[in-house]
Write an enzyme that holds these catalytic residues in place. Sequence first.
Site, PDB file in Angstrom:
ATOM      1  N   ASN A   9     -16.078   4.753  -0.287  1.00 27.69           N
ATOM      2  CA  ASN A   9     -15.394   4.623  -1.570  1.00 27.69           C
ATOM      3  C   ASN A   9     -15.119   3.135  -1.744  1.00 27.69           C
ATOM      4  O   ASN A   9     -14.249   2.586  -1.088  1.00 27.69           O
ATOM      5  CB  ASN A   9     -14.091   5.433  -1.563  1.00 27.69           C
ATOM      6  N   LYS A  11     -13.894   1.640  -4.220  1.00 29.27           N
ATOM      7  CA  LYS A  11     -12.699   1.371  -5.039  1.00 29.27           C
ATOM      8  C   LYS A  11     -13.024   0.276  -6.071  1.00 29.27           C
ATOM      9  O   LYS A  11     -14.144   0.219  -6.545  1.00 29.27           O
ATOM     10  CB  LYS A  11     -11.511   1.024  -4.144  1.00 29.27           C
ATOM     11  N   HIS A  94      -8.528  11.148  -6.395  1.00 30.18           N
ATOM     12  CA  HIS A  94      -8.100  10.240  -5.324  1.00 30.18           C
ATOM     13  C   HIS A  94      -6.601   9.952  -5.500  1.00 30.18           C
ATOM     14  O   HIS A  94      -6.112   9.889  -6.637  1.00 30.18           O
ATOM     15  CB  HIS A  94      -8.906   8.938  -5.384  1.00 30.18           C
ATOM     16  N   GLU A  96      -4.997   7.338  -5.378  1.00 30.94           N
ATOM     17  CA  GLU A  96      -4.721   6.164  -6.212  1.00 30.94           C
ATOM     18  C   GLU A  96      -4.758   6.551  -7.695  1.00 30.94           C
ATOM     19  O   GLU A  96      -4.009   6.010  -8.501  1.00 30.94           O
ATOM     20  CB  GLU A  96      -5.727   5.043  -5.879  1.00 30.94           C
ATOM     21  N   GLU A 166      -7.001  13.011   2.683  1.00 30.28           N
ATOM     22  CA  GLU A 166      -6.622  11.619   2.875  1.00 30.28           C
ATOM     23  C   GLU A 166      -5.104  11.482   2.848  1.00 30.28           C
ATOM     24  O   GLU A 166      -4.505  11.432   1.754  1.00 30.28           O
ATOM     25  CB  GLU A 166      -7.210  10.746   1.757  1.00 30.28           C
ATOM     26  N   GLY A 172      -5.691   2.451   3.710  1.00 30.15           N
ATOM     27  CA  GLY A 172      -5.599   0.998   3.620  1.00 30.15           C
ATOM     28  C   GLY A 172      -4.502   0.386   4.485  1.00 30.15           C
ATOM     29  O   GLY A 172      -4.161  -0.782   4.336  1.00 30.15           O
ATOM     30  N   SER A 212      -8.208   4.843   6.757  1.00 25.07           N
ATOM     31  CA  SER A 212      -8.420   3.895   7.852  1.00 25.07           C
ATOM     32  C   SER A 212      -9.469   4.358   8.876  1.00 25.07           C
ATOM     33  O   SER A 212      -9.334   4.102  10.070  1.00 25.07           O
ATOM     34  CB  SER A 212      -7.090   3.561   8.546  1.00 25.07           C
TER      35      SER A 212
HETATM   36  P1  13P Z   1      -9.330   3.062   3.750  1.00 25.83           P
HETATM   37  O1  13P Z   1     -10.500   3.539   4.576  1.00 25.83           O
HETATM   38  O2  13P Z   1      -9.445   1.658   3.296  1.00 25.83           O
HETATM   39  O3  13P Z   1      -8.027   3.389   4.432  1.00 25.83           O
HETATM   40  O4  13P Z   1      -9.346   3.936   2.393  1.00 25.83           O
HETATM   41  C1  13P Z   1      -9.448   5.304   2.480  1.00 25.83           C
HETATM   42  C2  13P Z   1      -9.701   5.839   1.131  1.00 25.83           C
HETATM   43  O5  13P Z   1      -8.842   5.833   0.274  1.00 25.83           O
HETATM   44  C3  13P Z   1     -11.042   6.348   0.829  1.00 25.83           C
HETATM   45  O6  13P Z   1     -11.065   7.054  -0.357  1.00 25.83           O
END
Ligand code: 13P
Length: 247
Positions: A9, A11, A94, A96, A166, A172, A212
């Site tokens: 992803n 982002k 997601h 976010e 997740e 992150g 992560s």
């Molecule tokens: P990270 O791997 O950067 O923690 O992000 C995970 C994520 O949100 C994937 O959709």
Amino acid sequence: MRRKIIAGNWKMNKTPSEAVKLVEELKPLVKNDAVDVVFCVPAIDIVPVVKACEGTNIEVGAENMYFEESGAYTGEISPAMLVDAGVKYVILGHSERRDYFKETSEDINKKMKKAIEHGLVPIMCCGESLEQREQGITLDWIRQQVKVGYQGIAASDAAKTVIAYEPIWAIGTGKTATTEQAEEVCRAIRQCIAEIYDEATAEAIRIQYGGSVNAGNASELFAQPDIDGGLVGGASLKADFGKIVNY
Ligand code: 13P
């Protein structure tokens, strides 16, 4: 035996020209015909990335989509646009998008149905906050997200979808869930699917862990019986993604 699916992803990272450069770098590293490899990229990168991935084992995904066919929805992208551009997967819900853009599980359910109608494979995200985990309501919360997300979706369609677990506190942050924590929730998600549908659907659906994931922890996470791969953020933008794909 479920086939593993390892998706990046991206982002809100990489301009179209940077995206093509990254694909060229990663192409040789993510060769693995035993797993499904997906790059979920920003909308504006989709067309050049699809072109750059031609003839490789990489499938392209979107990071979001709207639930209407077309019309006056300024700034949104329709499922038909994604399909026409060569997209196969779409991340929906997601955390976010749920947090920053106030998407509800009901919105995500509408998007799930539309994606399926257009032959896209949704990767539906779910996950708890640190506060919810500390309150001991993780499994209840996840079950609720899954139940609303899959409302009105037929078993035969659900079986082809992907769920990404997740935990928000692991995204992150460099703080990965332990394999036990990740497996516990992924198992609960599968049980929830069995309750909504049946055992066969629960056995078929693929459940990823995200939060992560890196080259060091991928193999242990992906070895869990209910974890069918990963949704990878930060590490999908680096050569490390090749190591994760070849865990
Ligand atoms: P990270 O791997 O950067 O923690 O992000 C995970 C994520 O949100 C994937 O959709």
